[in-house]
Structures are given as structure tokens and as C-alpha cells.
Design a protein around this motif. Sequence first.
Motif, PDB file in Angstrom:
ATOM      1  N   LYS A 247       0.840  -1.199   0.000  1.00  0.00           N
ATOM      2  CA  LYS A 247       0.000   0.000   0.000  1.00  0.00           C
ATOM      3  C   LYS A 247       0.878   1.254   0.000  1.00  0.00           C
ATOM      4  O   LYS A 247       0.610   2.214  -0.726  1.00  0.00           O
ATOM      5  N   ALA A 250       2.334   1.762  -3.424  1.00  0.00           N
ATOM      6  CA  ALA A 250       1.348   2.336  -4.340  1.00  0.00           C
ATOM      7  C   ALA A 250       1.242   3.847  -4.154  1.00  0.00           C
ATOM      8  O   ALA A 250       1.157   4.600  -5.129  1.00  0.00           O
ATOM      9  N   THR A 256      -1.547   1.880  -9.184  1.00  0.00           N
ATOM     10  CA  THR A 256      -2.366   0.811  -8.619  1.00  0.00           C
ATOM     11  C   THR A 256      -1.649  -0.511  -8.856  1.00  0.00           C
ATOM     12  O   THR A 256      -1.395  -0.872 -10.011  1.00  0.00           O
ATOM     13  N   TYR A 374      -4.319  -2.785  -4.928  1.00  0.00           N
ATOM     14  CA  TYR A 374      -3.811  -1.764  -4.010  1.00  0.00           C
ATOM     15  C   TYR A 374      -3.724  -0.419  -4.722  1.00  0.00           C
ATOM     16  O   TYR A 374      -2.721  -0.091  -5.350  1.00  0.00           O
ATOM     17  N   PRO A 375      -4.801   0.386  -4.655  1.00  0.00           N
ATOM     18  CA  PRO A 375      -4.747   1.731  -5.250  1.00  0.00           C
ATOM     19  C   PRO A 375      -3.949   2.680  -4.357  1.00  0.00           C
ATOM     20  O   PRO A 375      -3.754   2.413  -3.170  1.00  0.00           O
ATOM     21  N   PHE A 451      -1.146   1.106 -13.852  1.00  0.00           N
ATOM     22  CA  PHE A 451      -1.318  -0.199 -13.228  1.00  0.00           C
ATOM     23  C   PHE A 451      -0.041  -1.018 -13.398  1.00  0.00           C
ATOM     24  O   PHE A 451       0.666  -0.878 -14.403  1.00  0.00           O
TER      25      PHE A 451
END
Length: 882
Positions: A247, A250, A256, A374-375, A451
Motif C-alpha cells: 500500500k 502504491a 495501482t 492496491y490503489p 497499473f
Amino acid sequence: MIINNEILTALIHCNYKAYLKGLNSQSLKTDFENVIDELRNIKKQNYIDKNSIKQEFKGQLFKDKNHYEVNQIYIDTVFSKNKINIKVDGLYFDEKKMCLILISPLEKVTKLDKLTVALQSYFIQSEFKLKIDFVKIVFGKQFKEAKLKLSNFQKEISEIISLIRNLENAVNPPVFYKNTHCQVCEFSKDCLDKLLERDDLSLLGNLKEKEIQLKNNRGIFSVKQLSYIFRAKKNPYIKRKFLPELKALAIREQKTYILERVDLEKHDIEVFIDFEGIPDRSINYLIGLIIRNGDIENKYSFWANTEEEETNIFIELIKVLKPFKNFVLYHYGTYEIQGLKRILKKISPEDQNYINTLIDNSFNLLTILTNCIYPPTYTNSLKDIAHFLNFEWSDKNASGLQSIFWRYSWELDNQASYKDKLIRYNIEDCTALKVIKDWICSIPKLDNENFEDVKDLKKKSVYKWERANFLVPDFQIINSYAHFNYQREKVLIKTYPKIGLQKTTRTKSIISLRPNKIITSQRPKKCESCNCEKMYRHSIEDRTVVDLKITKTGIRRIIILYKNARYKCDNCKKIVRPTDEFNIRSKYGLQLQNWIINQMIQYRISYNKISEQLKESFDIDFIHSNIMRTKVQFANKYKTTFNEIINIVKSSSVIHIDETVFHIRNESCYVWVFTNIDAVFYLFRPTREADFLKEFLCDFNGVLISDFYAGYDAMKCAKQRCLIHLIRDINDDLVKNQFDVSFRVIVMNFSKLLTNITTTINKFGLKKRNLNKHKKEVDFFFKMLNKTDFETNICLKWKKRFNSTRNELFTFLNYDGVPWNNNNAEAAIKAVALYRREYDGLPTKKGIQDYLTLLSIQQTCKYQGVNFFEFLRSGKISIYDM
């Protein structure tokens, strides 16, 4: 610092808020705090009316208990003295003691209520010398009473008193973290700015304060620092799937990251649902619904004015959804499912069946954002994810907590504007849920700049063999032209024609090899049945055996030809077969098999390497299946030896025991080691459960030496815990808490105690008569440990651990020859660990069991000073006959 109700409440929520309150920092209360105060005042007035409390018993300044009537309730009494100025909601005296009353505006007793009245009681007792054993909390519409024993809160009170002392002596503001109270705190905006400025770990909503402190002890203080310790395909957390390190990565990269691809099942009809409720009342008063059927969307809102109408809105929900057959119910988190399960008790059996159908058709989108995607948001809350996707609510302050404020305000004033806000907010939550679902489905299969797959984060290494993935297809083709076999067979042969003429040398069959030795069976002197001396040759069978001849100067291959002749009696016609010496079934000799087992067990050489060595060194073809068969044969042959070792260890006065994990294919199992000073054996077990030890060691009356695994606690024999394991754990905690002076004192005292004991052991050995003198030092250590009142969690933790294992830490002082550590088992387990390093996950259950049987014999030979290879060559079954 003047201790008042505001300070006490702040201390329970956040030490930094208490610090600011102590400095008289002024800030307006939030709307939520104001409405709670209003509800509290209403509840207090209702309580006064219910108990018919006269005006003269309200708002008094406490002077002396003699001024108060017995069993008369007094409201809003103020206790002011020295550094305290506390107003209590209510109190009364019985004949000897005082009881404080706290009036809660909620329908349930909260932790805040309990700690608040407990702290009030503590300070009032301390300053006014009053006796308070119990306190009461009045809550709910029916004015229910919860009676609490004050002694149950000693630990929490001690922690807060310690916190007050630290705040009074602090030069700098205390360290603070983001917590759930920040949503309703008047200082939240300033605190959030400071947390963002230092990129604090508490911004990650899934990290608890203890986890943050552990990471701080490792030198990780910011989200950016945390991001650099992420490792692909490695989850350091046993009990959860969420990875805060990913996280953090990210957020740092503003990408993401996809840990696992998710394909949501397609349905014709999609339902997006959201509940609004009041947690302390355990009711839901508003249900929002969006039903999407292709391009058509319908929105529904079901509102309950009172608790009694809650059932009606669920019945309305059922009526709307019943016509639809194939649909999925999307929700965010577990609140909606809990609400559906809770309403089951209040509706008819038919409706219960349909609610169960809704639960079965539901899907929690939050699980995807917790486990798979996980954005770059600090938390996975609906608001954070929706804001990331550029979705905005009409009211910028809208939140779950704000909705509770709106509901309370609507109940107090009955203003339609609050109801409109709630319905609009609820439907917007459903819309946000729809946006998130569509985004998850739209995540591209191929990564783009926004991404990235986690599996692609693994760093490339020039030291590993792997296929190169070229983006240009022509590069893939060109690369294939450089392969070794292609070069020799297609390219170099055109330049060097002689390459094509080279032929690999064929291995001659064993039968075609010239024997080094020929052994022929002898003609029997007479028939065993009739004693006739006329015996003639009936048939002859040749058997060629390849073996190794082992001498002091080397090893060489030897071919032995056995001529096995059968003879027939001239009188009774009986056929006499050759003796066992000539009844050869295998084409490989015993010494060759001994050599293979020695290479496999002693040196952990793989089947491939053994085959290659035999081929290159002795020109012997020995395929994998034959090596496996040889291992099985030897394991069965030496089963008696293995059982003999087990009996010897079990009958000894001391047993060292340990266990380690091993993998068979994808399943975890365990290898247990049992050893004394001169023997060792290994057992395979499918789990780490220690229940089998009760039966396996039922006759053992000696001392069991082990680590601190709880599975050994059930053993009835004397136990000695490994002190090496203990000091490792102490050292790990000392590294993390180097500035804790109290803990350092504990560590240094224990270190001094062990130093004195080990000095005696090094001088005189493990003799009871020399170790007896240290029992007084042990008693003194525990006396000082229990005499001291520790405040920090780490000291309390180790105080509890020392006391719980006291009878098992120094057992060796009462016996002769009992070690104080488990290094004997640790050394024995290394043999399994070395094998696991190379072959973990590869063997079968039967394969590892056979290997452990032979390994037990090899390790026992090592303990006995016997050469394992010589033992195999000797042909003896018992190691103790060598």
C-alpha cells in the motif's frame, strides 16, 4: 495540568489532545460533540425527573461526606481540590462508601464511559480520601444500570496515570497517531496537516499503534520508508493478507498495484446496497438501493422514523428485489450483511428465507481492495477509494460519523433538511459503490502506466537462468538462433563438417563386459533327501553383478560373474538349488548400494548427482528408480536399528526435543527430533500438534529439555526450557526497546545471574552439588522482579513470562548432567534443515520417512564416533556392536 472531565476524556482518546487541552488550546467543538452533549443533558434531565431529585441536590461543591444524606442521589457535584476539578453526573453514599454515577446518552455502555467514571473515581479517592469500590453507568431509554467493580480497571488506570506524568514532565509535545477519534476531534485538521507533513505511518488506516511502534523500532517512521521494504511474493503477516508495505509503495509511485487478477462474475442484474444505522442502538433506519439492469438504473430509499419501523423497511426491500431472479448484491464491508443477519429474528420465516438468499448472493467489494488490488490511497474506505476515482459527494463533510450526527439532529429538531441530507448521502454511497465496481472490472489486462502487476516487480538478476521476454517478436526469433543445440546442429556443422561425424560413445551392457571374477557354485557331495552321492548337473544360469571394490587406496568397479548351477539327484530326481550366496536377484552389488546410501545420507547428494558420479567415475548406469528402490530396501533392512535407537533415547534420563517444518508438495508437515547425549532419531508428523507425546513418552520419568513451544506443557515429567532461546527473545526485545531503562535493568540482572551459573558449569560441569548455591540467586532475582511495579508493556510482558515459566527455567540446578540449553536438539535438527534447504517440497511422505530412518542411524553413528560408511559395509544391524 488541572485534571478535569475534558482532560480525562482526551487522555482516553489521544495523549496529544490531552497535551493541547492542558495548554488551554482553544478550539470549537465539532458538531458531533455538541449533539452528544445535548443528548447527554436531555438524558440527565430525564433521569432527574424519573428519580424526583430536588433542586437542592444539584450542582453542589463537595466538602465532606458528612454533609450528604445516605442513599440520596446528588447530581452534578463538583470535586475541586489542588490539581483536580471534576464534575460527576451523579453520586450517592451508603453507610460506608460512595458510589459515582455516569449518565450515558447512548443505548450501550462504551469503553469511554467505563474508563471515564473509573478515572474520576481514582482521582476523587486519591484527593478526598474516600472509599469507592463500585461505580454505576446509567444508559438507554429505560435507564438501565451497569454496576462496575473499580478494581477491574487498575491496568488501564495505571497506564493513564503514567501518561499524565509523562505529559507533565514533557519538554516536547508527545508523539501522536491518527485514530478513529480524529473524525470528531476539534484539533483534527491541524493534526492531519502535521501527520501528512511527516508522512506518518498512522495515515495507513490498517496499521495499529503497536504495529507502528514495532516498525518505528526498526527505523521505519514514514510511509515512504515503509514502501522500500516491500518484497514480492513474501507476506510477513501470518494472520492477514493485507500488505501495508505494498500500500505504501502504491502511494509512493502513485500507481495501482495488482497482487492478484480478479474476474467478477457477470450477472444480468446488479444491486448496489448501503445501510445507515445507529451503532449503539443496533438498528438500521435507512436503506439505499440502486438496481442496474443493463443501461436502466432505478434508485430506492427506505426510511424508518423510529426503531419500531426498522422491520418495515426491510420488508419493503424484499418486495422490491423479489421479482428479480438472477442478480448479485454488491456491498462494501460487513455492516450490511450484519444488518441482514440481525433482522432475521424480527421477520417471518418466508422473509427469513429470502434474506438468506440475499446474503448468499452478496459480494463484498472491500475484500478485493484488501487482498488483491492496491490503489494509491491511505485507506480502503469507501470515501478514499471513490475520491481517488474522482467521485464527489454533494456535502464535502459527508461521512459515516456525520450521518449519525444528522440522524441525532433530526431526532432532536425533526428538520426535513437533515433527512434530505441523509437520503442523498445514502444514495451517493450506492453510486460510489457502483463506480468502484465498474473501475475494478475495467482494470486492463495489460499493464499501463497507472497499473502494474506485483509479479513483475521481481528484480532481474544476471546470476539466474531465466527466459528473456522480448517486446519485439523478431528479437525472440533471433535469440532462439543462438541456442547451443541449434548452433551445433544447424550452423556450425556447415563450417565444421566433422562435428556431424562425432558419435557419442555407447555404454556397453554389463553382460558384455569382461568379468573381473568368476564364482561357480560347487557340486553337492550328496542329496539331502536320500543321501545318494550320484548328482549330475541339471541346468546352469549365469548372473553378472556390478559392484565396487573398496580398498584403503581407492575405489574401483568390479564385475562378478556368478555361475549358478542346479544339480539333480540320480536316485530321487530332486533338484538342488544353489545356496543364498548364489541366489543373486539384483545386478548391483551390496558395496555399490552401501556407497550410494552413504552419498545420499552422509553428503545429501541428489539422485541426479549420484547417477552422474557413477557414470563418470565407474561407467555404471544406475537410474533414479533403482536409487529410490535402494533407499527403501535399506530403510526396511535397518528398521530394527531405528527401533533400537528409539528405545535407548526413551530410556535415558534426559531427552532433548525439537521440531521443524517440512513441505511435501504444497502441504506443511513437521519433523520431530529426539536426542540424548549419544543417540538421535527423527519422526515424521503431519502437524505440529504435540498430543502424541503423552503416549509416545508415557514411561519417561527424566527431564525433557525443549524450547518454549506450548505443546510441551502437557507433559507430566520434569521440564527444562532452553535458556538460549530465552536470551535470544530477550535480546530481540531489547533491540526494539533500547531506551526502556526498567527493561534494561531486568535484562542486566538476568544476565548477571546466568553469567554466574555458566561460570560454575564451565569450572565443575553439570553437577548438582556445585549448582545448589545458585538457587538463592534465582530466588533473589524473582523477588526483585515481583517487588518492582513496572509501567511499560515490555516489562510487564517479561515479568509475566518469567513468573509463568519459573519452575522450568532452572530445573537443571536440581539434577546431575542436565544441560541448561537445547543445543543438542538444535544441532540434530540442522541435518534436516540442510536437507530441507535443497529438497523442500520434493519428497513424498514415504520418501521422507525412509530418509529420516536412515538419517537417524547416520546421526547416531556420528554421536557414537562410528563411521557411517564403515557401519553399512560391516553388515551389522546394531550400531552398538561396532
